[in-house]
Design a protein around this motif. Structure first.
Motif, mmCIF file in Angstrom:
data_model
loop_
_atom_site.group_PDB
_atom_site.id
_atom_site.type_symbol
_atom_site.label_atom_id
_atom_site.label_comp_id
_atom_site.label_asym_id
_atom_site.label_seq_id
_atom_site.Cartn_x
_atom_site.Cartn_y
_atom_site.Cartn_z
ATOM 1 N N ALA A 168 0.819 -1.213 0.000
ATOM 2 C CA ALA A 168 0.000 0.000 0.000
ATOM 3 C C ALA A 168 0.853 1.264 0.000
ATOM 4 C CB ALA A 168 -0.949 -0.002 1.200
ATOM 5 N N ASP A 169 2.041 1.194 0.597
ATOM 6 C CA ASP A 169 2.925 2.362 0.610
ATOM 7 C C ASP A 169 3.637 2.557 -0.724
ATOM 8 O OD1 ASP A 169 2.284 2.892 3.240
ATOM 9 O OD2 ASP A 169 3.970 1.744 4.054
ATOM 10 N N GLN A 170 3.633 1.511 -1.550
ATOM 11 C CA GLN A 170 4.337 1.567 -2.837
ATOM 12 C C GLN A 170 3.402 1.906 -3.991
ATOM 13 O OE1 GLN A 170 6.678 -1.998 -4.028
ATOM 14 N NE2 GLN A 170 5.465 -1.969 -5.923
ATOM 15 N N VAL A 171 2.242 1.278 -4.023
ATOM 16 C CA VAL A 171 1.342 1.371 -5.176
ATOM 17 C C VAL A 171 0.304 2.466 -4.949
ATOM 18 C CG1 VAL A 171 -0.301 0.143 -6.631
ATOM 19 C CG2 VAL A 171 1.681 -1.060 -5.706
ATOM 20 N N PHE A 172 0.269 3.406 -5.869
ATOM 21 C CA PHE A 172 -0.655 4.543 -5.833
ATOM 22 C C PHE A 172 -1.965 4.135 -6.495
ATOM 23 C CE2 PHE A 172 -2.198 8.559 -7.799
ATOM 24 C CZ PHE A 172 -2.287 9.353 -6.659
ATOM 25 N N VAL A 173 -3.064 4.170 -5.737
ATOM 26 C CA VAL A 173 -4.377 3.767 -6.261
ATOM 27 C C VAL A 173 -5.246 5.009 -6.438
ATOM 28 C CG1 VAL A 173 -6.484 2.428 -5.851
ATOM 29 C CG2 VAL A 173 -4.256 1.511 -5.146
ATOM 30 N N VAL A 174 -5.717 5.237 -7.671
ATOM 31 C CA VAL A 174 -6.566 6.392 -7.964
ATOM 32 C C VAL A 174 -7.857 5.912 -8.612
ATOM 33 C CG1 VAL A 174 -5.326 6.788 -10.148
ATOM 34 C CG2 VAL A 174 -6.745 8.606 -9.177
ATOM 35 N N THR A 175 -8.979 6.471 -8.157
ATOM 36 C CA THR A 175 -10.284 6.098 -8.682
ATOM 37 C C THR A 175 -11.209 7.308 -8.615
ATOM 38 O OG1 THR A 175 -12.107 4.503 -8.472
ATOM 39 C CG2 THR A 175 -11.126 5.304 -6.431
ATOM 40 N N SER A 176 -12.468 7.099 -8.962
ATOM 41 C CA SER A 176 -13.435 8.200 -8.935
ATOM 42 C C SER A 176 -14.814 7.667 -8.577
ATOM 43 C CB SER A 176 -13.493 8.910 -10.296
ATOM 44 O OG SER A 176 -13.894 8.001 -11.313
ATOM 45 N N GLY A 177 -15.693 8.571 -8.150
ATOM 46 C CA GLY A 177 -17.052 8.166 -7.793
ATOM 47 C C GLY A 177 -17.893 9.341 -7.368
ATOM 48 N N GLY A 178 -19.119 9.031 -6.954
ATOM 49 C CA GLY A 178 -20.102 10.061 -6.659
ATOM 50 C C GLY A 178 -20.051 10.644 -5.267
ATOM 51 N N GLY A 179 -19.191 10.144 -4.409
ATOM 52 C CA GLY A 179 -19.008 10.768 -3.102
ATOM 53 C C GLY A 179 -19.660 10.069 -1.933
ATOM 54 N N ALA A 180 -20.020 8.807 -2.079
ATOM 55 C CA ALA A 180 -20.589 8.070 -0.953
ATOM 56 C C ALA A 180 -19.530 7.886 0.131
ATOM 57 C CB ALA A 180 -21.105 6.715 -1.407
ATOM 58 N N SER A 181 -19.983 7.824 1.377
ATOM 59 C CA SER A 181 -19.071 7.798 2.523
ATOM 60 C C SER A 181 -18.100 6.620 2.487
ATOM 61 C CB SER A 181 -19.871 7.772 3.823
ATOM 62 O OG SER A 181 -20.731 6.643 3.855
ATOM 63 N N THR A 182 -18.512 5.511 1.865
ATOM 64 C CA THR A 182 -17.627 4.341 1.816
ATOM 65 C C THR A 182 -16.315 4.651 1.098
ATOM 66 O OG1 THR A 182 -18.866 3.638 -0.146
ATOM 67 C CG2 THR A 182 -19.457 2.607 1.952
ATOM 68 N N SER A 183 -16.349 5.534 0.117
ATOM 69 C CA SER A 183 -15.120 5.860 -0.609
ATOM 70 C C SER A 183 -14.187 6.724 0.233
ATOM 71 C CB SER A 183 -15.455 6.555 -1.927
ATOM 72 O OG SER A 183 -16.033 5.620 -2.822
ATOM 73 N N CYS A 184 -14.744 7.651 0.988
ATOM 74 C CA CYS A 184 -13.895 8.441 1.883
ATOM 75 C C CYS A 184 -13.307 7.558 2.985
ATOM 76 C CB CYS A 184 -14.692 9.592 2.487
ATOM 77 S SG CYS A 184 -14.835 11.025 1.374
ATOM 78 N N GLU A 185 -14.069 6.558 3.401
ATOM 79 C CA GLU A 185 -13.535 5.607 4.381
ATOM 80 C C GLU A 185 -12.333 4.860 3.804
ATOM 81 O OE1 GLU A 185 -16.906 3.205 5.297
ATOM 82 O OE2 GLU A 185 -17.965 4.823 6.338
ATOM 83 N N ARG A 186 -12.375 4.578 2.506
ATOM 84 C CA ARG A 186 -11.254 3.875 1.868
ATOM 85 C C ARG A 186 -10.054 4.796 1.664
ATOM 86 N NH1 ARG A 186 -15.845 1.318 -1.246
ATOM 87 N NH2 ARG A 186 -16.111 -0.678 -0.169
ATOM 88 N N VAL A 187 -10.311 6.084 1.526
ATOM 89 C CA VAL A 187 -9.194 7.034 1.529
ATOM 90 C C VAL A 187 -8.559 7.063 2.914
ATOM 91 C CG1 VAL A 187 -8.538 9.474 1.306
ATOM 92 C CG2 VAL A 187 -10.152 8.467 -0.321
ATOM 93 N N GLU A 188 -9.393 7.073 3.926
ATOM 94 C CA GLU A 188 -8.907 7.140 5.297
ATOM 95 C C GLU A 188 -8.120 5.895 5.702
ATOM 96 O OE1 GLU A 188 -10.658 8.467 9.674
ATOM 97 O OE2 GLU A 188 -12.030 7.678 8.149
ATOM 98 N N ASP A 189 -8.574 4.714 5.236
ATOM 99 C CA ASP A 189 -7.881 3.490 5.652
ATOM 100 C C ASP A 189 -6.729 3.099 4.715
ATOM 101 O OD1 ASP A 189 -8.858 2.074 3.407
ATOM 102 O OD2 ASP A 189 -10.444 1.080 4.515
ATOM 103 N N GLY A 190 -6.467 3.945 3.706
ATOM 104 C CA GLY A 190 -5.328 3.709 2.836
ATOM 105 C C GLY A 190 -5.594 2.855 1.618
#
Length: 335
Positions: free
Chosen positions: A251-273
């Protein structure tokens, strides 16, 4: 002195007549005309599936306005089947509603049916995924712009010796879908304009299935242990990418980028890495813009196909550094 007496008289007259005017029945001709124009009309909503955060958010906005203004909203759920969607659209055209709100599974599936609807005098609003056939309006994400933003971020991180390598994987959804085609165009354009040496070592479709995205990513990581980044086209699918990267311990090596409509689950995934960058196009803003267009079209007597309107919702970049409690929303919580 005479002026003072006249002013006092005018005030007294106003006080005397004010209550009488207040007691008279007041009407708003603008409001009455607005309600009369939309009441009793009929809108048919054909999304891809009534199971995603995006679709449920749009539906919440549509239903609330329909209930408030007194028009009918009929939902036809194809449940991810383009064939079922085509049947639903064909049936809707035969029923002659006032408006159809449509989410296209790919750029071709409903193209001829949209033309048929227009010839039948039915206005069509395409929602978030557009066909090659332009209709009365499109409301949704700027997919090219999202792809460009992702490409810029990947080029900065993975080219010129900045990352562990210049290797990047792309996990698409359905190759013929507008969300894929236009995002990938923007992504490649950004890489080219940056003059980067980024190499796309894998480009595979997961069909919007997070389990498939997970398996694809896990396989790519085994083949390319020095992978620098993974670009996914939709957060609902790309939770599988984040899971695979975390399971591999990179997770510290691979940069993951995605997109979506803004549901809280996606911000949770930003928070947990799980996600390093989430490009949000805010389904709530799309829902409000959609409602504005729906009410405008229901009031407008212009023929179907006469206008070609477009609304692209703005993009917001969410990263661990920019994440706030208001960055995302909970579906169903007061849209």
């Amino acid at each position: 002195m005479k002026f003072t007496a006249s002013l006092a008289g005018a005030l007294a007259l106003g006080l005397a007549t004010g209550p009488a005017l207040a007691q008279q029945e007041m009407t708003s001709q603008t409001r009455d005309a607005y309600l009369a124009a939309v009441e009793g009309k009929r809108v048919v909503y054909i999304p891809m599936s009534m199971t995603t955060d995006l679709v449920l958010t749009w539906h919440a906005f549509l239903k609330r306005q329909a209930d408030e203004l007194g028009y009918t909203l009929d939902v036809r759920d194809p449940n991810w089947s383009a064939e079922a969607g085509a049947r639903a659209l064909t049936q809707a055209i035969g029923e002659q509603p006032d408006l159809i709100v449509l989410q296209n599974p790919d750029i071709q599936a409903y193209a001829r049916l949209i033309q048929r609807a227009t010839k039948a005098g039915i206005k069509v609003v395409q929602l978030n995924m557009e066909s090659l056939t332009q209709s009365d309006a499109y409301v949704g994400a700027d997919w090219v712009g999202i792809g460009r933003r992702a490409g810029e971020a990947v080029a900065e991180r993975c080219s010129g010796g900045n990352g562990p390598s210049n290797k990047v994987a792309v996990v698409s959804g359905v190759p013929t879908a507008p969300v894929d085609l236009f995002q990938l165009k923007g992504f490649r354009d950004a890489l080219a304009e940056a003059g980067s040496d980024v190499e796309i070592v894998s480009e595979q479709a997961a069909g919007y299935d997070p389990s498939k995205a997970r398996a694809i990513t896990a396989s790519v990581l085994q083949q390319h242990e020095d992978l620098c980044a993974v670009f996914g086209v939709w957060d609902g699918q790309d939770s599988g990418i984040g899971a695979a990267v975390k399971e591999a311990g990179v997770a510290d090596q691979v940069f993951v980028v995605t997109s979506g409509g803004g549901a809280s689950t996606s911000c949770e995934r930003v928070e947990d890495g799980s996600f390093d960058m989430f490009i949000e196009y805010d389904a709530r803003m799309q829902g409000q813009a959609l409602n504005t267009l729906v009410s405008a079209f229901l009031q407008d007597d212009a023929p179907a196909g006469e206008k070609k309107l477009v609304y692209y919702s703005p993009n917001f970049v969410v990263t661990p550094e920019t994440l706030t409690p208001s960055s995302c929303f909970t579906v169903g919580a007061g849209e």
